[in-house]
Each structure stands twice: as structure tokens, then as C-alpha cells.
Design an enzyme around this catalytic site. Structure first.
Site, PDB file in Angstrom:
ATOM      1  N   PRO A   1       0.859  -1.141   0.038  1.00  0.00           N
ATOM      2  CA  PRO A   1      -0.242   0.037   0.007  1.00  0.00           C
ATOM      3  C   PRO A   1       0.883   1.223   0.079  1.00  0.00           C
ATOM      4  O   PRO A   1       1.981   1.409   0.876  1.00  0.00           O
ATOM      5  CB  PRO A   1      -0.829   0.070   1.623  1.00  0.00           C
ATOM      6  CG  PRO A   1      -0.526  -1.322   1.786  1.00  0.00           C
ATOM      7  CD  PRO A   1       0.649  -1.889   1.027  1.00  0.00           C
ATOM      8  N   LEU A   2       0.716   2.197  -0.758  1.00  0.00           N
ATOM      9  CA  LEU A   2       1.177   3.337  -0.936  1.00  0.00           C
ATOM     10  C   LEU A   2       1.415   4.248   0.239  1.00  0.00           C
ATOM     11  O   LEU A   2       2.633   4.778   0.587  1.00  0.00           O
ATOM     12  CB  LEU A   2       0.718   4.368  -2.076  1.00  0.00           C
ATOM     13  CG  LEU A   2       1.743   5.419  -2.823  1.00  0.00           C
ATOM     14  CD1 LEU A   2       2.934   4.684  -3.346  1.00  0.00           C
ATOM     15  CD2 LEU A   2       1.091   6.100  -3.656  1.00  0.00           C
ATOM     16  N   CYS A   3       0.312   4.214   1.128  1.00  0.00           N
ATOM     17  CA  CYS A   3       0.730   5.066   2.453  1.00  0.00           C
ATOM     18  C   CYS A   3       1.764   4.360   3.143  1.00  0.00           C
ATOM     19  O   CYS A   3       2.533   4.999   3.934  1.00  0.00           O
ATOM     20  CB  CYS A   3      -0.915   5.021   3.072  1.00  0.00           C
ATOM     21  SG  CYS A   3      -1.651   3.543   3.317  1.00  0.00           S
ATOM     22  N   THR A   4       1.657   3.081   3.270  1.00  0.00           N
ATOM     23  CA  THR A   4       2.806   2.249   4.171  1.00  0.00           C
ATOM     24  C   THR A   4       3.979   2.801   3.678  1.00  0.00           C
ATOM     25  O   THR A   4       4.776   3.043   4.432  1.00  0.00           O
ATOM     26  CB  THR A   4       2.495   0.776   4.113  1.00  0.00           C
ATOM     27  OG1 THR A   4       1.131   0.539   4.393  1.00  0.00           O
ATOM     28  CG2 THR A   4       3.396   0.117   4.959  1.00  0.00           C
TER      29      THR A   4
ATOM     30  N   GLU B   1       4.653   6.528   4.506  1.00  0.00           N
ATOM     31  CA  GLU B   1       4.719   7.046   5.698  1.00  0.00           C
ATOM     32  C   GLU B   1       5.185   6.083   6.813  1.00  0.00           C
ATOM     33  O   GLU B   1       5.933   6.477   7.843  1.00  0.00           O
ATOM     34  CB  GLU B   1       3.177   7.446   6.246  1.00  0.00           C
ATOM     35  CG  GLU B   1       2.926   8.855   5.387  1.00  0.00           C
ATOM     36  CD  GLU B   1       1.557   8.909   5.067  1.00  0.00           C
ATOM     37  OE1 GLU B   1       0.567   8.338   5.763  1.00  0.00           O
ATOM     38  OE2 GLU B   1       1.157   9.539   4.089  1.00  0.00           O
TER      39      GLU B   1
END
Ligand SMILES: [Zn+2]
Length: 442
Positions: free
Chosen positions: A220-223, A226
């Protein structure tokens, strides 16, 4: 079984079963003869080679496929078809030894077949350049044994389901032995590999063991951006976020050592910032190219096991692999053989109807999503209500898809009764459908 005593004192075991090994064991070798030249024309005439009565399909003409074809040629199994949709890439040349520089860009299946046919005149290898899904059931039905040397799970699932669907069952549900085509499946990953024998409807099938092949990892891009936790997250950050920021006009070339070194170094810096261990150049290559390095000798070991099993399956000369051999070469050399058990509710080789408990408020679309993401890992399911015969959703043809699309947003309790059995079809399981009973939660 009887033994032939040769003049030089050696013996050859002969079996009077399906195919005779006599011709295999007593013929001259194509590798060498007294003059060092190819012994063209010195081979056992095909009418005395009982293995020539069998047709074998090799699926995949890559790292495993080249080895498998070579071993079939050396084992005097002359009637072989090979299918592959790939073209030869320059990076294949280090291990796919049937290909040369001049072949880059040509069909793997065609070049491999031509090479074997010229080098081994007793061989009749027929190439098929294209997708396995484009061949019909009669094509697969025409083989006595199928060897797969594939590099991906989806193609194996399709092939397994197709060959399993060819088995005819009698009224007691017992398989007709004449319709069982064994699949010998080989796979490698770096220094590890496996070979297995699948007797459709008799032993476990590929689908029975799907759990041991985890779905392709996506991050997942957020993981990635961030909260990185794995070395893979740091690498993904370097090539999906940092690269386009620093080089907006340049596409990352995963074959360029300079580009890959840049990604590796950036990933390493990020991993140190988050105290994550394990970022290596090899892992960077693996994540960016989504590949696991191919090791030529692992391919050789696994392919040899596959062809040995094929010889045994065709001749009944010896006990075949039951059912799964793991080769572990990463730390030392180990192998382990075990019986992979059939899965009771295997969607391909068991006739059981699965039960599923869902909220009556679940929409049909959510149910389809569950079938894609859940343990069934379907690709593009279509659904009919088995009892009423009502078509709930069809992916194809386009006209039917258009009509049934309206059902996707409807709640299940508006479409079906509690306990209703659904028939699910999916392009991954050609010729098979699976039953699913839906029960509503209170
Ligand atoms: Zn199965």
C-alpha cells in the site's frame, strides 16, 4: 521384469509394461561417439522405440523448458509439443542454452523446437507460439503426459484446472483411468525448487496447494510513504516516489546497473532512517523487477526430476513421486518428499459445495470481491443461482454483462433466498464450476 546381459558384463533391466526401457538403455548416446561427432542415423529405428508411441507436452520453453526438452531428447521420448508465448530476451541467454544471440526477439517455442530437432534428428518437437489459454480441450486431451515449467501461479492454476476437467467420472464418481493425464510440475526460486506429480482426481492437484503460494505482494502506497516496516517498503519508496521526483523525464531502466545502484542507495538511506535491516542490491533487483534470480543448476536439478518422473509415468517402470519433492539448496543441499494431501473443498478436484455465511445486506459486488480476495483467489467470477437458474452476473459476453451489471449493487437478500446454492464460473477454472451455498447471518 527381466535383465539383458551385455557382452561387456553390464545388465539392463527391461520391463514388459507400457513402454519398454530397452531401447532407452541400450541405444547410443547423442552426446558422443568414437569420432566425437553426432551419431546421426545410428539411432534405434522409431518402430522399435516404444516410447515413440507417447505424446508429451512441455508447457514453457524458458529456463526449465530448455532443460526439460534436452532431457526428453536424451531419454528418447521423440513426440513432444512445446508451448510458450514469450520471445527470447538477451537476459535469457546465460541459462536458456537452446538460444543464441541471433535468436533474440524470436519465439522461444519455435527456436527451442528447431534447435532440438536439428541437434537430435530422432526428435519431433512441434512448437506452439502463443498462450496456453488459446488451446482447446482436444489439444490437451491428445497428450499422455504434460510437463509444466512455468514461472507463475496463474498459468499453473489454469493448466491444472483444464487437465483436471478432462477426467471423466463414472456414476459412482470414480475417475476413468483412460482420461487421466498426469501433470508433472516443476518450479524454481533461486536455489530452491520443487517437482510434483499430479494425477488429476487421484492425488492432490495444484489448486489443493494454493495456500503455499502466497499472492503476489503489493505494498500500500501509504505504508511505503509514511510507515515503512519492511526493507521492500524502502525499496518501493526509492523507485516509485523518489525516482520520479528526482528524474521526472527519465524512466527507470531496471536493466541499467547505474539506475539500480541509485535506487539501492536511496533505499538503504531510508532503511537506516527507520532502523530497518535487510536492504540489499539483490533484494532491490527483486522488488523493482519483481523477479527472483534464476539459478541455472536449480533448473537443471528440478527439470531432471520432472523428466525422470515422466519416463516412469509412461513406462510404469518404477514407483513415481508421491507427490511432492522439495529441493532446498540455499543452505546446504537438502530434499524432502511428502504426500501433499488433497484439499476436501478444492474448487477444482472435489465436488463439494462450499458454504459461506454472509450478511444479507452484502451486495453482489461485495460478494464477488470476497471471491477474488478470499482463499479462492478468483480472477473474474460469474454467478448463476443454481436452483432458480437465474443469471446474477456474467462477465461475458458483453451484452449479458450489460444486462446483469444492474445486479452488482443489489443486496443479496433481494437477489437470492437464504441457503441458495450459487454456481460460480471463472476463467481460471475452464470447464469447471463451483458450488457455493450462501447462508445469511441473523
Ligand atoms: Zn485439488
Amino acid at each position: 521384469m527381466f535383465f539383458l546381459l551385455h557382452k561387456n558384463g553390464t545388465t539392463t533391466a527391461c520391463y514388459q509394461n507400457r513402454g519398454s526401457l530397452a531401447t532407452l538403455l541400450s541405444r547410443s548416446s547423442p552426446f558422443s561417439n568414437e569420432s566425437g561427432a553426432l551419431p546421426i542415423g545410428e539411432h534405434v529405428p522409431s518402430e522399435t522405440n516404444t516410447l515413440s508411441g507417447f505424446k508429451v507436452l512441455v508447457v514453457g520453453a524458458g529456463g526449465l523448458g530448455c532443460e526439460i526438452l534436452k532431457n526428453l531428447a536424451m531419454s528418447n521420448i521423440p513426440n513432444v509439443d512445446v508451448i510458450d508465448l514469450d520471445s527470447i530476451d538477451v537476459t535469457n541467454l546465460n541459462r536458456q542454452f537452446l538460444f543464441r544471440q541471433k535468436d533474440v526477439g524470436s519465439s522461444k517455442a519455435q527456436v527451442a523446437a528447431k534447435f532440438i530437432n536439428e541437434r537430435c534428428p530422432w526428435m519431433k518437437v512441434t512448437p506452439h507460439h502463443g498462450m496456453i489459454q488459446d488451446k482447446d480441450l482436444n489439444f490437451y486431451r491428445s497428450f499422455n503426459c504434460i510437463i509444466s515449467g512455468l514461472d507463475n501461479v496463474e498459468a499453473r492454476r489454469w493448466l491444472n484446472a483444464t487437465v483436471c476437467s478432462l477426467v471423466e467420472l463414472d456414476e459412482d464418481g470414480d475417475p476413468d483411468p483412460e482420461t487421466i493425464i498426469p501433470i508433472v510440475d516443476g518450479g524454481t526460486e533461486g536455489f530452491a525448487g520443487q517437482a510434483r506429480v499430479i494425477l488429476p482426481r487421484i492425488t492432490s492437484c495444484f489448486e489443493c496447494s494454493l495456500d503455499s503460494f502466497p499472492p503476489q505482494k503489493t505494498f500500500p502506497l501509504c505504508t511505503v510513504a509514511e510507515t515503512p516496516r519492511l526493507p521492500e517498503h524502502c525499496i518501493a519508496y526509492a523507485f516509485t516516489i523518489q525516482w520520479p521526483t528526482v528524474f521526472p523525464d527519465k524512466k527507470l531502466d531496471s536493466d541499467s546497473p547505474d539506475d539500480m545502484k541509485w535506487v539501492y542507495e536511496k533505499a538503504l538511506i531510508r532503511s537506516q532512517k527507520y532502523d530497518i535491516e535487510g536492504v540489499t542490491y539483490m533484494l532491490t533487483m527483486g522488488v523493482v523487477k519483481n523477479i527472483i534470480p534464476a539459478v541455472a543448476s536449480t533448473n537443471a536439478i528440478v527439470s531432471a526430476a520432472c523428466v525422470n518422473e515422466t519416463v516412469k509415468l509412461l513406462t510404469f517402470c518404477s514407483q513415481t513421486l508421491n507427490t511432492y519433492m522439495m529441493f532446498m539448496g540455499k543452505s546446504g543441499v537438502y530434499s524432502h518428499t511428502f504426500v501433499y494431501e488433497k484439499k476436501d473443498n478444492c474448487p477444482v478436484c472435489s465436488a463439494t459445495v462450499r458454504k459461506m455465511q454472509v450478511s444479507p445486506k452484502m451486495t453482489l459486488n461485495e460478494l464477488l470481491q470476497t471471491l477474488r480476495d478470499g482463499d479462492l483467489r478468483l480472477q473474474a467470477p460469474s454467478v448463476t443461482a443454481a436452483t432458480s437458474g437465474k443469471t446474477l452476473y456474467m462477465q461475458k459476453p458483453a451484452a449479458l454483462q450489460k444486462i446483469t451489471k444492474v445486479n452488482l449493487d443489489k443486496k443479496l437478500n433481494d437477489l437470492i433466498e437464504d441457503g441458495e446454492e450459487l454456481t460460480i464460473t471463472d476463467p481460471l477454472f475452464p470447464g469447471t464450476s463451483l458450488g457455493l451455498s450462501i447462508f445469511f447471518e441473523n
